[in-house]
Design an enzyme around this catalytic site. Structure first.
Site, PDB file in Angstrom:
ATOM      1  N   CYS A 186       0.804  -1.220   0.000  1.00  0.00           N
ATOM      2  CA  CYS A 186       0.000   0.000   0.000  1.00  0.00           C
ATOM      3  C   CYS A 186       0.844   1.281   0.000  1.00  0.00           C
ATOM      4  O   CYS A 186       1.407   1.624  -1.035  1.00  0.00           O
ATOM      5  CB  CYS A 186      -1.028  -0.038   1.128  1.00  0.00           C
ATOM      6  SG  CYS A 186      -2.385   1.112   0.841  1.00  0.00           S
ATOM      7  N   ARG A 212     -12.361   7.204  -1.173  1.00  0.00           N
ATOM      8  CA  ARG A 212     -11.256   6.255  -1.022  1.00  0.00           C
ATOM      9  C   ARG A 212     -11.699   4.910  -1.585  1.00  0.00           C
ATOM     10  O   ARG A 212     -12.890   4.577  -1.580  1.00  0.00           O
ATOM     11  CB  ARG A 212     -10.905   6.101   0.465  1.00  0.00           C
ATOM     12  CG  ARG A 212     -10.380   7.354   1.113  1.00  0.00           C
ATOM     13  CD  ARG A 212     -10.004   7.092   2.568  1.00  0.00           C
ATOM     14  NE  ARG A 212      -8.837   6.234   2.686  1.00  0.00           N
ATOM     15  CZ  ARG A 212      -7.579   6.677   2.607  1.00  0.00           C
ATOM     16  NH1 ARG A 212      -7.330   7.964   2.439  1.00  0.00           N
ATOM     17  NH2 ARG A 212      -6.576   5.845   2.726  1.00  0.00           N
ATOM     18  N   HIS A 234      -3.849  -5.383   2.154  1.00  0.00           N
ATOM     19  CA  HIS A 234      -3.563  -5.533   3.580  1.00  0.00           C
ATOM     20  C   HIS A 234      -4.235  -6.816   4.039  1.00  0.00           C
ATOM     21  O   HIS A 234      -4.850  -7.523   3.269  1.00  0.00           O
ATOM     22  CB  HIS A 234      -4.193  -4.388   4.384  1.00  0.00           C
ATOM     23  CG  HIS A 234      -3.674  -3.033   4.063  1.00  0.00           C
ATOM     24  ND1 HIS A 234      -2.469  -2.562   4.511  1.00  0.00           N
ATOM     25  CD2 HIS A 234      -4.225  -2.015   3.370  1.00  0.00           C
ATOM     26  CE1 HIS A 234      -2.305  -1.309   4.111  1.00  0.00           C
ATOM     27  NE2 HIS A 234      -3.350  -0.953   3.410  1.00  0.00           N
TER      28      HIS A 234
HETATM   29  N1  GLN Z   1      -1.797   6.973   2.202  1.00  0.00           N
HETATM   30  C1  GLN Z   1      -1.994   6.145   1.037  1.00  0.00           C
HETATM   31  C2  GLN Z   1      -3.338   6.366   0.400  1.00  0.00           C
HETATM   32  O1  GLN Z   1      -4.291   6.731   1.058  1.00  0.00           O
HETATM   33  C3  GLN Z   1      -1.770   4.688   1.405  1.00  0.00           C
HETATM   34  C4  GLN Z   1      -2.745   4.178   2.422  1.00  0.00           C
HETATM   35  C5  GLN Z   1      -2.402   2.835   3.004  1.00  0.00           C
HETATM   36  O2  GLN Z   1      -1.244   2.451   3.151  1.00  0.00           O
HETATM   37  N2  GLN Z   1      -3.450   2.122   3.420  1.00  0.00           N
HETATM   38  O3  GLN Z   1      -3.485   6.176  -0.794  1.00  0.00           O
END
Ligand code: GLN
Length: 242
Positions: free
Chosen positions: A95, A129, A197
């Site tokens: 990620c 998101r 994840h």
């Molecule tokens: N900060 C990054 C995003 O929001 C990665 C997030 C994460 O590692 N879950 O895209």
């Protein structure tokens, strides 16, 4: 018996969703087979020796955490990681760590620099998101033996692969790199980036073994009783609607 030598990059900072749990899985699966496990951490200002480790790992992080690490990552560790990648070492990035493998992660008003080890770029989208359970199909040995990785994604960044980059897999369920391309992650030889994840490895024990075997030069691993791990994988696949 060989020992798996792992270097965790910024283990205290890049550890969203308990991504550091991936290291525990590697350690346990080595120990159950009598394979040694050596874990080193590399934080701010620390240089890394590309020859001293078999596998490099960086977990996920909030934008803020990524920004804290990025300049240091590029300044003190880039050349070593590039050498490690060229030497076929395993580099697993999850990620936020995945985003830092590419050229840059662009926020509204600034860019977080990346390692440029793979041809990709990430842009934070002001839209929703990309969150949810995800399953992807991968063919890691490029022999048609397709397998599924299951996990959970939560990212604002949309990652676009450049013409020189290969995806890790094809999205079966979920959003993947950008919610539109149908691709998830990146693969350049043994450099692997993914949004998954879970943490990733507890949910996909078979992939942990692929990483261990690859990092140790393609050795044959003694099978383990994976009834519990396979049940976790099946449950993650069900959660992803499969
Ligand atoms: N900060 C990054 C995003 O929001 C990665 C997030 C994460 O590692 N879950 O895209």
């Amino acid at each position: 018996m060989p020992a798996l030598r792992v270097c965790a990059l910024y283990p205290d900072v890049m550890n969203i969703y308990a991504d550091r749990g991936n290291l525990l899985v590697l350690e346990r699966r080595c120990a159950w087979r009598g394979i040694g496990f050596e874990l080193a951490g590399a934080g701010f200002g620390d240089r890394v020796d590309p020859d001293a480790h078999d596998l490099f790992y960086i977990g996920g992080g909030q934008d803020r955490d990524q920004e804290l690490c990025a300049a240091d990552l590029v300044a003190t560790k880039r050349d070593a990681l590039a050498a490690a990648a060229d030497a076929g070492k395993v580099l697993l990035a999850v990620c936020g760590g995945y985003q830092l493998l590419g050229h840059a992660y662009a926020l509204e008003d600034r860019e977080i620099p990346g390692l440029g080890l793979v041809d990709l770029r990430t842009v934070r989208d002001p839209g929703p998101r990309l969150i949810g359970n995800v399953a992807i199909e991968v063919d890691l040995d490029a022999d048609g033996s397709k397998r599924v990785l299951a996990g959970f994604e939560n990212h604002a960044g949309r990652t676009a692969l450049g013409p020189g980059a290969q995806p890790l897999g094809r999205v079966l369920h979920g959003h993947g790199n950008d919610g539109a391309s149908g691709f998830e992650g990146v693969r350049r030889d043994n450099v692997i980036g993914t949004y998954l994840h879970g943490p990733l490895l507890p949910k996909n024990a078979w992939f942990a073994d692929w990483l261990i075997a690859t990092a140790l030069g393609g050795i044959e691993l003694q099978p383990l009783d994976d009834a519990f791990e396979n049940a976790a994988h099946a449950s993650a696949r069900r959660a992803a609607g499969m």
